[in-house]
Design a protein around this motif. Structure first.
Motif, PDB file in Angstrom:
ATOM      1  N   THR A  79      13.975   3.246 -46.343  1.00  0.00           N
ATOM      2  CA  THR A  79      12.920   2.528 -46.532  1.00  0.00           C
ATOM      3  C   THR A  79      11.909   3.060 -47.407  1.00  0.00           C
ATOM      4  O   THR A  79      11.377   2.512 -48.306  1.00  0.00           O
ATOM      5  N   LEU A  80      11.684   4.220 -47.350  1.00  0.00           N
ATOM      6  CA  LEU A  80      10.632   5.092 -48.286  1.00  0.00           C
ATOM      7  C   LEU A  80      11.172   5.182 -49.808  1.00  0.00           C
ATOM      8  O   LEU A  80      10.317   4.889 -50.551  1.00  0.00           O
ATOM      9  N   HIS A  82      13.053   2.821 -51.283  1.00  0.00           N
ATOM     10  CA  HIS A  82      12.788   1.510 -51.709  1.00  0.00           C
ATOM     11  C   HIS A  82      11.755   1.198 -51.895  1.00  0.00           C
ATOM     12  O   HIS A  82      11.314   0.469 -53.032  1.00  0.00           O
ATOM     13  N   ARG A  83      10.882   1.641 -50.920  1.00  0.00           N
ATOM     14  CA  ARG A  83       9.406   1.079 -51.256  1.00  0.00           C
ATOM     15  C   ARG A  83       8.551   1.883 -52.078  1.00  0.00           C
ATOM     16  O   ARG A  83       7.759   1.362 -52.908  1.00  0.00           O
ATOM     17  N   THR A  84       8.856   3.076 -52.421  1.00  0.00           N
ATOM     18  CA  THR A  84       8.333   3.900 -53.465  1.00  0.00           C
ATOM     19  C   THR A  84       8.725   3.519 -55.028  1.00  0.00           C
ATOM     20  O   THR A  84       7.977   3.632 -55.857  1.00  0.00           O
ATOM     21  N   GLY A  86       9.657   0.469 -55.318  1.00  0.00           N
ATOM     22  CA  GLY A  86       9.252  -0.856 -55.807  1.00  0.00           C
ATOM     23  C   GLY A  86      10.426  -2.071 -55.678  1.00  0.00           C
ATOM     24  O   GLY A  86      10.409  -3.037 -55.953  1.00  0.00           O
ATOM     25  N   ARG A  88      13.673  -4.011 -53.990  1.00  0.00           N
ATOM     26  CA  ARG A  88      13.705  -4.990 -52.525  1.00  0.00           C
ATOM     27  C   ARG A  88      14.404  -3.919 -51.384  1.00  0.00           C
ATOM     28  O   ARG A  88      15.291  -3.389 -51.510  1.00  0.00           O
ATOM     29  N   LEU A  89      13.566  -4.185 -50.305  1.00  0.00           N
ATOM     30  CA  LEU A  89      13.857  -3.231 -48.977  1.00  0.00           C
ATOM     31  C   LEU A  89      15.078  -3.934 -48.345  1.00  0.00           C
ATOM     32  O   LEU A  89      14.995  -5.159 -47.591  1.00  0.00           O
TER      33      LEU A  89
END
Length: 135
Positions: A79-80, A82-84, A86, A88-89
């Motif tokens: 999650t970290l 993919h979120r960092t 930008g 798709r999670l």
């Protein structure tokens, strides 16, 4: 079986780190998560030996609970990553974590049922592969 479990978690972990490397993204907070993840990976053979020696409502929750923690850490790292970056999670890791949590709770009540409940992970993988590979 635990060797396969470690391999699966390790490959997801490596994929998340490879994703970060490819995107050239620096992630704050990844090192402590990674350290905890490695600690749990190193600890996993102990509960595996407990379950191999005796399957009861004490050993099974420790075994499945360890995999629950490992799954939660793996999902957090993914999650970290993919979120960092930008991107798709993917949510499948959190579904896996939820199944491990449920199996841990079932294992507290009935050790055999907790272990058999882990088969839900196979069902999740089939669903995941069908959904992700839809034309």
């Amino acid at each position: 079986v635990s060797f396969l479990v470690i391999y699966l978690f390790w490959s997801v972990h490596a994929g998340a780190l490879r994703h970060l490397e490819e995107t050239g993204t620096e992630v704050t907070g990844l090192r402590p998560l990674n350290m905890l993840w490695l600690l749990v990976i190193a600890f996993l053979p102990f509960p595996t030996a407990l379950v191999g020696h005796r399957t009861d409502t004490a050993s099974v929750p420790i075994y499945i609970g360890t995999m629950f923690v490992l799954s939660a850490l793996t999902a957090a790292i993914v999650t970290l990553a993919h979120r960092t970056s930008g991107s798709r999670l993917p949510l499948w890791g959190w579904w896996t974590t939820a199944i491990f949590a449920a199996c841990t709770l079932i294992g507290v009540v009935n050790a055999d049922a907790g272990l058999y409940a882990l088969l839900a992970l196979a069902v999740l993988r089939v669903v995941e592969s069908r959904v992700l590979h839809r034309p």
